[in-house]
Design a protein around this motif. Structure first.
Motif, PDB file in Angstrom:
ATOM      1  N   PRO A  94       0.695  -1.304   0.119  1.00  0.00           N
ATOM      2  CA  PRO A  94       0.156  -0.275   0.650  1.00  0.00           C
ATOM      3  C   PRO A  94       0.946   0.982   0.115  1.00  0.00           C
ATOM      4  CG  PRO A  94      -0.075  -1.287   1.835  1.00  0.00           C
ATOM      5  CD  PRO A  94       0.932  -1.726   1.065  1.00  0.00           C
ATOM      6  N   ALA A  95       0.108   2.142  -0.780  1.00  0.00           N
ATOM      7  CA  ALA A  95       1.016   3.307  -0.553  1.00  0.00           C
ATOM      8  C   ALA A  95       1.175   4.218   0.320  1.00  0.00           C
ATOM      9  CB  ALA A  95       0.804   4.112  -1.505  1.00  0.00           C
ATOM     10  N   PRO A  96       2.723   4.314   1.055  1.00  0.00           N
ATOM     11  CA  PRO A  96       2.288   5.844   2.585  1.00  0.00           C
ATOM     12  C   PRO A  96       1.385   6.576   2.717  1.00  0.00           C
ATOM     13  CG  PRO A  96       4.038   6.198   0.929  1.00  0.00           C
ATOM     14  CD  PRO A  96       3.703   4.904   0.874  1.00  0.00           C
ATOM     15  N   ALA A  97       0.143   6.989   3.779  1.00  0.00           N
ATOM     16  CA  ALA A  97      -0.553   7.942   3.843  1.00  0.00           C
ATOM     17  C   ALA A  97       0.299   9.194   4.025  1.00  0.00           C
ATOM     18  CB  ALA A  97      -0.965   7.667   5.199  1.00  0.00           C
ATOM     19  N   ALA A  98      -0.117   9.657   2.713  1.00  0.00           N
ATOM     20  CA  ALA A  98       0.357  11.384   3.040  1.00  0.00           C
ATOM     21  C   ALA A  98      -0.233  11.964   3.989  1.00  0.00           C
ATOM     22  CB  ALA A  98      -0.383  11.835   1.817  1.00  0.00           C
ATOM     23  N   PRO A  99       0.348  13.011   4.268  1.00  0.00           N
ATOM     24  CA  PRO A  99       0.315  13.974   5.843  1.00  0.00           C
ATOM     25  C   PRO A  99      -1.271  14.461   5.413  1.00  0.00           C
ATOM     26  CG  PRO A  99       1.911  15.144   4.450  1.00  0.00           C
ATOM     27  CD  PRO A  99       1.839  13.311   3.727  1.00  0.00           C
ATOM     28  N   ALA A 100      -1.325  14.768   6.398  1.00  0.00           N
ATOM     29  CA  ALA A 100      -2.918  15.723   6.183  1.00  0.00           C
ATOM     30  C   ALA A 100      -3.135  17.455   5.748  1.00  0.00           C
ATOM     31  CB  ALA A 100      -3.724  15.248   7.689  1.00  0.00           C
ATOM     32  N   ALA A 101      -3.754  17.679   5.375  1.00  0.00           N
ATOM     33  CA  ALA A 101      -3.282  18.652   4.706  1.00  0.00           C
ATOM     34  C   ALA A 101      -4.097  19.607   5.841  1.00  0.00           C
ATOM     35  CB  ALA A 101      -4.320  19.024   3.474  1.00  0.00           C
TER      36      ALA A 101
END
Length: 121
Positions: A94-101
């Motif tokens: 799975p792709a790493p989770a992007a930091p929340a904007a």
């Protein structure tokens, strides 16, 4: 091919175990219990021991060669790679989770600049 080599290894292991159990240098092994005591008298004890020793060495060398053969098939660079290596290459992580904007209008705290400690005088 890999499965064939594994089956051959299992057969050689079984035969090697039987040959090792059949020999006893003091003359009281399984060879006497299964009726080959008469064969030892017929062929001579020395010749029977030589035959069992040659079979032991032959099965042991065959086992080593077959084991190396499975290694060559498993880790070769050709199309005969192992199933596990092919599956490992096909699995997608799975792709790493992007930091929340941050929410619009929210302020983002910035860390304080690091300052070097002042030497005590």
């Amino acid at each position: 091919m890999f499965t064939l080599l594994v089956v051959l290894i299992l057969v050689v292991c079984l035969l090697l175990a039987l040959v090792v159990l059949a020999q006893n240098p003091k003359g009281g092994g399984l060879s006497n219990q299964f009726g080959s005591g008469g064969a030892a008298n017929l062929m001579g004890v020395k010749r029977t021991g030589d035959l069992l020793e040659k079979l032991t060495w032959g099965f042991a060398i065959t086992l080593i060669v077959l084991s190396l053969g499975t290694h060559m098939i498993t880790f070769g660079d050709g199309p005969a790679r192992s199933i596990n290596q092919q599956r490992a290459q096909q699995v997608k992580l799975p792709a790493p989770a992007a930091p929340a904007a941050p929410a619009p209008g929210a302020t983002v705290p910035t860390p304080a600049p690091a300052t070097a400690p002042q030497p005590a005088q």
